[in-house]
Design an enzyme around this catalytic site. Sequence first.
Site, PDB file in Angstrom:
ATOM      1  N   ASP A  27      -0.064  -7.501   1.113  1.00  0.00           N
ATOM      2  CA  ASP A  27       0.494  -5.993   1.347  1.00  0.00           C
ATOM      3  C   ASP A  27       1.988  -6.201   1.552  1.00  0.00           C
ATOM      4  O   ASP A  27       2.490  -5.303   2.501  1.00  0.00           O
ATOM      5  CB  ASP A  27      -0.218  -5.586   2.839  1.00  0.00           C
ATOM      6  CG  ASP A  27      -0.065  -4.028   2.743  1.00  0.00           C
ATOM      7  OD1 ASP A  27       0.328  -3.378   1.731  1.00  0.00           O
ATOM      8  OD2 ASP A  27       0.011  -3.489   4.065  1.00  0.00           O
ATOM      9  N   SER A  59       4.744   2.816   7.967  1.00  0.00           N
ATOM     10  CA  SER A  59       4.426   1.495   7.368  1.00  0.00           C
ATOM     11  C   SER A  59       5.382   1.101   6.506  1.00  0.00           C
ATOM     12  O   SER A  59       6.159   1.733   5.560  1.00  0.00           O
ATOM     13  CB  SER A  59       3.110   1.658   6.258  1.00  0.00           C
ATOM     14  OG  SER A  59       1.981   1.814   7.027  1.00  0.00           O
ATOM     15  N   HIS A  77       0.898  -1.083   0.267  1.00  0.00           N
ATOM     16  CA  HIS A  77      -0.013  -0.055   0.206  1.00  0.00           C
ATOM     17  C   HIS A  77       0.803   1.188   0.127  1.00  0.00           C
ATOM     18  O   HIS A  77       0.254   2.436  -0.255  1.00  0.00           O
ATOM     19  CB  HIS A  77      -1.172   0.197   1.459  1.00  0.00           C
ATOM     20  CG  HIS A  77      -0.416   0.322   2.464  1.00  0.00           C
ATOM     21  ND1 HIS A  77       0.174  -0.600   3.494  1.00  0.00           N
ATOM     22  CD2 HIS A  77      -0.143   1.646   3.062  1.00  0.00           C
ATOM     23  CE1 HIS A  77       0.408  -0.131   4.441  1.00  0.00           C
ATOM     24  NE2 HIS A  77       0.507   1.224   4.265  1.00  0.00           N
TER      25      HIS A  77
END
Length: 496
Positions: free
Chosen positions: A155, A237, A125
């Site tokens: 992901d 992230s 993402h």
Amino acid sequence: MINHRQSPYRAFFRRHRASLLAAAAGFCVILGILFASQLDLSPPAVAEAPLNLVQTGLYPVVERDGRIESPFVAVVESVQDAVVNVSARSREERMPWWFYGPNYVTSSGSGFFFRKDGYILTNSHVVQDAVKLTVATASGYKYEAELVGSDPMTDIAVLKIEPEEEVTVIPFGDSDALKVGDWAIAIGNPFPQQGLDRTVTVGVISAKGRSNLDFGPEGPVYQNYIQTDASINPGNSGGPLLNLRGECIGVNAAISTPSGGSVGIGFAIPINMARAVVPDLIAQGKPQRGWLGVGLSSVTERDAKRQGLDAVKGVKIDSVVANSPADKAGIKPGDIVVGVNSQTVDNASQLSVLVSTIHEGTTVPIEIVRDSKHMTLSATIGDRETYLASRPASDDGDFRALDWMGMQLMSFTPEVARALGVEFVEGVFVRRVYSGSPADRASIVKGTVILQVNKQTTQSLDEITAVARQLEGRSERVALIVQEPDGTVARKVIRQ
């Protein structure tokens, strides 16, 4: 004549004058010693406390080069230069009727080197829909990066640069060996607009195997998250979650918070899941998915009692595809799967993750409970894409799509349900939700199944298309009955 009585205090001092003068002199000597020693009044126990803590292990401290420090110091020093900042420039997604020309936005995340030749691990993402990727290293170098491969379903993504410097790498650990309560160290670039690169936070492993989490319409299908209370914030992230050996045990991916900031509930993708996906991403840009060929449902309390299970855990087999790996292994409807490849299975999501990361042709033990008896079967895992491509045309189902109310819709078929590891119901599947659309504002998410629209049953794409045409040009509320991704049935209202 006034007779003055002698004070008793004066009489006392006269009798003990010599003793009192000696005591005063002694006190002055002691006071002088204390001033000479710079008034160090600390009792010995305080000065010795850190050494006692090291010996008894009450706190996580170590002695290194004659000084006492946190064990996290050595870990951070060895790996923090491997962490990079990833900037992704992409076109801003807009509804088709809002399009007036390209509008570019830049988002930032984290990543880390896992190979000396410039390979970087991050989240899918972070790099999704990027037209340009830039990586900034700890030394200040900036590189244009190549997207080697990406897997939105887990992901995970791999980037590649051509480094002009010696890079630090982080070795992979073993996430299966983690225990709740183990130390966890997160490194990343939170709030990138503030320049807080390579921030270190520390906590513990709070839980393992978290699944069925709602991270929006683009969230990953395969979920088996590590939960940690090490602070993870926007921008973290793709950064590493580490153990005390300096090994990566997870890829930081998401937070669960009502405010958008860390509240002590962060999630990381287990590194063993990434380990299974990365070779395929490097070799062919996409992962190979294992396939067993079963339909799944949750184990109920009644199922557990009937089969003599100690807890309401495992996965119930609802259906078995003919000639599939499961069929050839002897798996039957009604069986409860409790283990795959020597790993315990607690729920359908976990089973889907385990099978998906096993390569085609690999034979693994499948532990089941049938008629209250435990048994182990052997299954040779197939390839999901090969199965989908080889199905007869009559089995293909309806894979057309409809864009309506900010949703991309398709018919929900048994094949789609099996691929997602969820129970099949007749309805229309929400494949995508556009940001800011009426459906998004109504809190409809990817993976929802629409059962009714304005009290009209919608069991196929044709039926919901007919309803959508009836509502064209009307400015009214649309009431939906839906089954959400977690299986609950709810009522949603969309305002056009």
